[in-house]
Design an enzyme around this catalytic site. Structure first.
Site, short mmCIF file in Angstrom:
data_model
loop_
_atom_site.label_atom_id
_atom_site.label_comp_id
_atom_site.label_asym_id
_atom_site.label_seq_id
_atom_site.Cartn_x
_atom_site.Cartn_y
_atom_site.Cartn_z
N GLY A 60 10.54 9.46 -24.13
CA GLY A 60 10.12 8.87 -22.86
C GLY A 60 8.62 8.57 -22.79
N GLY A 93 9.96 12.36 -7.95
CA GLY A 93 8.58 12.75 -8.26
C GLY A 93 7.79 11.52 -8.66
NE ARG A 94 3.69 13.99 -10.92
CZ ARG A 94 3.25 15.24 -11.04
NH1 ARG A 94 2.00 15.52 -10.80
NH2 ARG A 94 4.07 16.21 -11.40
CB ILE A 95 8.75 9.97 -13.71
CG1 ILE A 95 7.62 10.60 -14.52
CG2 ILE A 95 9.56 9.02 -14.60
CD1 ILE A 95 8.09 11.61 -15.57
CB ALA A 111 14.94 14.48 -16.25
NE ARG A 112 12.57 19.22 -20.47
CZ ARG A 112 11.57 18.33 -20.51
NH1 ARG A 112 11.86 17.03 -20.49
NH2 ARG A 112 10.31 18.72 -20.60
CG HIS A 116 12.91 14.37 -25.42
ND1 HIS A 116 13.30 15.63 -25.02
CD2 HIS A 116 11.91 14.01 -24.57
CE1 HIS A 116 12.58 16.02 -23.98
NE2 HIS A 116 11.72 15.04 -23.68
NE ARG A 142 12.57 21.00 -5.05
CZ ARG A 142 11.67 21.70 -5.70
NH1 ARG A 142 11.86 22.97 -5.92
NH2 ARG A 142 10.56 21.14 -6.15
CD GLU A 187 16.28 16.89 -26.22
OE1 GLU A 187 15.12 17.18 -26.59
OE2 GLU A 187 16.53 16.29 -25.18
C1 GLV Z 1 8.80 15.30 -21.87
O1 GLV Z 1 9.98 15.49 -21.86
C2 GLV Z 1 7.92 15.86 -20.90
O2 GLV Z 1 8.36 16.67 -20.08
O3 GLV Z 1 6.74 15.51 -20.91
C1 GLV Z 2 7.64 15.11 -12.58
O1 GLV Z 2 6.95 16.08 -12.41
C2 GLV Z 2 7.20 13.76 -12.39
O2 GLV Z 2 6.03 13.48 -12.69
O3 GLV Z 2 8.02 12.95 -11.95
#
Ligand code: GLV
Ligand code: GLV
Length: 331
Positions: free
Chosen positions: A288, A155-157, A238-239, A286, A178, A268
């Site tokens: 980020g 994704g973006r990140i 991520a999670r 957590h 995906r 968490e």
């Molecule tokens: C942090 O975990 C977020 O989803 O922004």
């Molecule tokens: C998730 O939605 C991202 O921004 O990577």
């Protein structure tokens, strides 16, 4: 009377204060671990809520919330929201994408570097007064520059981390997602699409940046870890639920994975004691998106989303950033 809104945690007073232009605000002054029953009580009688990842909102929480029209999540991930249940009741759900992309990518890269070069381990060693035991092979790590970076979840990140690796560190970048990305994005990130097994087998440094859902729970399990190189590192921004933490602890303890760096955990704020006991793991609480500028931008976007979703003239015509029904993560 003016509509009432609830803000579940202290954010920034000046930003939350903007809600007062349109609404009666039930703002939370102190960090609070709300129980599901308390969340349900708070949502009863409000038109909207600004919530964080710590508040789970599903059918039980909204059962009595007859006036609730919008929930603005402060965060890009929204596995805390049952979006399908909200949409079924006509409640708009929003999140805060984009504003945190680069900041979260920075932390992902910092953790990757810390794991590969054993930075936190070295600090503990130094603080323990062990420098006199220094030898030529003290704290040898694995190179990042020129290595193969694997991104799971482009994704973006994921793309922002890929750009750092490709353009900053001369890494070869592989990704699995995906769906395959358009060629223009692939070439911008200098990233090649591969299947999941190839990603596991070929990555020197694997970074997890995919959304959590029942389908992605424990995507990194014992079988996946067994396919990785024993010299590889695993980073998760991520999670926590994406990783089987006991399997990860086994792999790290058994020398079947060089190191890991985790910003997120399955239970968490509880951290699996087996992870805490390991030497070759970097642990981070957590954070980020936790830069001054980005946390303000997230709070502002969530507040603007709520204002817009409740139909009050959005400043500068910002539309809300609603979560699409299809991307729902069920609990
Ligand atoms: C942090 O975990 C977020 O989803 O922004
Ligand atoms: C998730 O939605 C991202 O921004 O990577």
């Amino acid at each position: 009377p003016r509509p009432r809104v609830w803000v579940s945690q202290p954010l920034f007073d000046d930003i939350v204060g903007r809600l007062g232009e349109y609404f009666d605000v039930d703002a939370t002054a102190e960090v609070t671990a709300w129980t599901p029953v308390q969340v349900a009580e708070k949502l009863r009688g409000v038109a909207g809520a600004v919530v964080t990842l710590n508040e789970r909102i599903g059918p039980a929480e909204i059962a009595q919330a007859h006036g609730l029209r919008a929930v603005a999540n402060v965060g890009v991930g929204y596995d805390n929201l049952d979006v399908e249940a909200l949409h079924a009741r006509g409640i708009v759900a929003t999140n805060t994408p984009d504003v945190l992309t680069e900041t979260t990518a920075d932390l992902g890269f910092a953790l990757l570097l810390a794991a590969a070069r054993r930075i936190t381990e070295g600090e503990r060693w130094l603080r323990e007064g062990r420098w006199r035991q220094w030898s030529f092979d003290t704290l040898l790590g694995h190179d990042v520059h020129g290595a193969t970076l694997g991104i799971l979840g482009m994704g973006r990140i994921g793309q922002a981390i890929a750009r750092r690796g490709a353009h900053g560190f001369g890494m070869r970048v592989l990704y699995h997602n995906r769906s395959r990305l358009p060629a223009g994005i692939e070439s911008n990130c200098r990233a090649a699409y591969v299947d999941f097994d190839t990603l596991l087998r070929e990555s020197d440094h694997l970074v997890l940046v995919l959304p959590y859902s029942p389908q992605t729970r424990h995507v990194i399990d014992a079988a996946a870890l067994a396919k990785m190189k024993p010299t590889a590192t695993l980073t998760n921004v991520a999670r926590g639920g994406l990783v089987d933490e006991d399997a990860l602890a086994d792999a790290l303890a058994g020398g079947r994975l060089a190191a890991a760096a985790l910003d997120v955990f399955e239970g968490e704020p509880r951290v699996n004691p087996r992870l805490l006991a390991l030497r070759n793991i970097v642990l981070s609480p957590h954070v980020g998106s936790a830069s001054h500028a980005t946390r303000r931008a997230m709070a502002a976007l969530a507040v603007d989303n709520l204002v817009a979703a409740l139909g009050h003239g959005p400043r500068a015509g910002d539309p809300p950033t609603p979560i699409a029904a299809k991307a729902t993560a069920k609990r």
